[in-house]
Enzyme design. Sequence first.
Site, PDB file in Angstrom:
ATOM      1  N   ASP A   1       5.990  23.311 -38.687  1.00 37.40           N
ATOM      2  CA  ASP A   1       6.717  23.556 -39.658  1.00 37.40           C
ATOM      3  C   ASP A   1       7.569  22.213 -40.211  1.00 37.40           C
ATOM      4  O   ASP A   1       9.019  22.216 -40.176  1.00 37.40           O
ATOM      5  CB  ASP A   1       7.724  24.770 -39.763  1.00 37.40           C
ATOM      6  CG  ASP A   1       6.889  26.037 -39.315  1.00 37.40           C
ATOM      7  OD1 ASP A   1       5.947  26.310 -39.825  1.00 37.40           O
ATOM      8  OD2 ASP A   1       7.550  26.734 -38.367  1.00 37.40           O
TER       9      ASP A   1
ATOM     10  N   ASN B   1      12.939  38.980 -46.065  1.00 38.07           N
ATOM     11  CA  ASN B   1      13.084  38.245 -44.927  1.00 38.07           C
ATOM     12  C   ASN B   1      13.762  37.170 -44.880  1.00 38.07           C
ATOM     13  O   ASN B   1      13.246  36.153 -45.364  1.00 38.07           O
ATOM     14  CB  ASN B   1      12.003  38.183 -43.950  1.00 38.07           C
ATOM     15  CG  ASN B   1      12.120  37.612 -42.435  1.00 38.07           C
ATOM     16  OD1 ASN B   1      13.245  37.969 -41.930  1.00 38.07           O
ATOM     17  ND2 ASN B   1      10.850  37.580 -41.616  1.00 38.07           N
TER      18      ASN B   1
ATOM     19  N   GLU C   1       4.392  33.321 -47.404  1.00 41.36           N
ATOM     20  CA  GLU C   1       5.593  32.495 -46.708  1.00 41.36           C
ATOM     21  C   GLU C   1       5.840  30.879 -46.761  1.00 41.36           C
ATOM     22  O   GLU C   1       5.121  30.387 -47.379  1.00 41.36           O
ATOM     23  CB  GLU C   1       5.530  32.936 -44.956  1.00 41.36           C
ATOM     24  CG  GLU C   1       4.510  32.432 -44.203  1.00 41.36           C
ATOM     25  CD  GLU C   1       4.329  32.956 -42.739  1.00 41.36           C
ATOM     26  OE1 GLU C   1       5.341  33.755 -42.628  1.00 41.36           O
ATOM     27  OE2 GLU C   1       3.673  32.305 -41.857  1.00 41.36           O
TER      28      GLU C   1
END
Length: 323
Positions: A43, A154, A210
């Site tokens: 990430d 989320n 996401e």
Amino acid sequence: MTLRSTLTTLAAATLLALLPHTAQAAEPYPDPRPITGQEIIHDPTVSRLKSGGYVAYSTGGIIGARLSEDGRHWTDAGNAFAEPPAWWYEYNDKADPWAPDLSRRDGRYWLYYSVSSWGSNHSAIGVATSRTGLPGTWTDHGKVFTSETTDTWNAIDPAIIRADGKLWMSFGSYWTGIRMVELNPKTGKAIPGAQVHHLATRPDAPYAVEGPYILKHGRHYYLFASYDACCQGVNSTYKIKVGRSTSVTGPYIDSTGKPMLEGGGDLVLEGHGRYIGTGGESVFRDRGKDVLAYHYYDAEDSGTPKLGLNTLRWTKDGWPVVL
């Protein structure tokens, strides 16, 4: 080669160059540019520092840090923080932060990050600032935005963009996909009671969209997102898709006109060869060009997550293509 065959070859090459990027999707994806040193990352958010050189922050450690002088040879630089802020333990018993986002404004670097536990949307996004952007110089400022098990979103995977004089944060993972909320530019935190905009999802459970990142190119805002399964090594199916909008809050559509709220999105990059599960992406500006940063799982190194970097080219009709 005859004159006729030469002209035929040139004509074919010219036609290919003029085709929209969706028609080129069947062509092999380019490999990431070669890098050396510490390649392991997950990430990534990457920036060319005002002081010179590059920094990358990532999931792992207390926000893992990498440094490079030239953008090609990377060294392990420890972590953003020496110790985790105490409030992180409310959301993760190991104080393990995820998916940071690095940006610079108002003379400071801003590091956003998420703290959560796998499979839970009891989550929080936090923020820290630094004058230099270097590891060990960050001051934490606490929670920016949170989510609870009663929410349909989320609060993880933050990404910051300024648009029309306002500051925005896209975020989200599963739980109906990608969302966005306006931030107070002075505090860097969510405006109390601000509307939570819905940017992207898909009709099939578990709604695996996401890791958003939004940038502006020309008159459009481009929403990049990671689709399908992360974090399974060589079994990962992560891929990067994109849509665009003339408004930062959407609606975002792909090149066929399909909304990203209905599962749309043009494929930008997916696994190929040894480079499996490409995703967790961000984009940074380097010497006048946009560079896509992401992780992939190396099929020739037991599925180890590594840093991928590819320059983006923009087609005449305004869509990104990896080089």
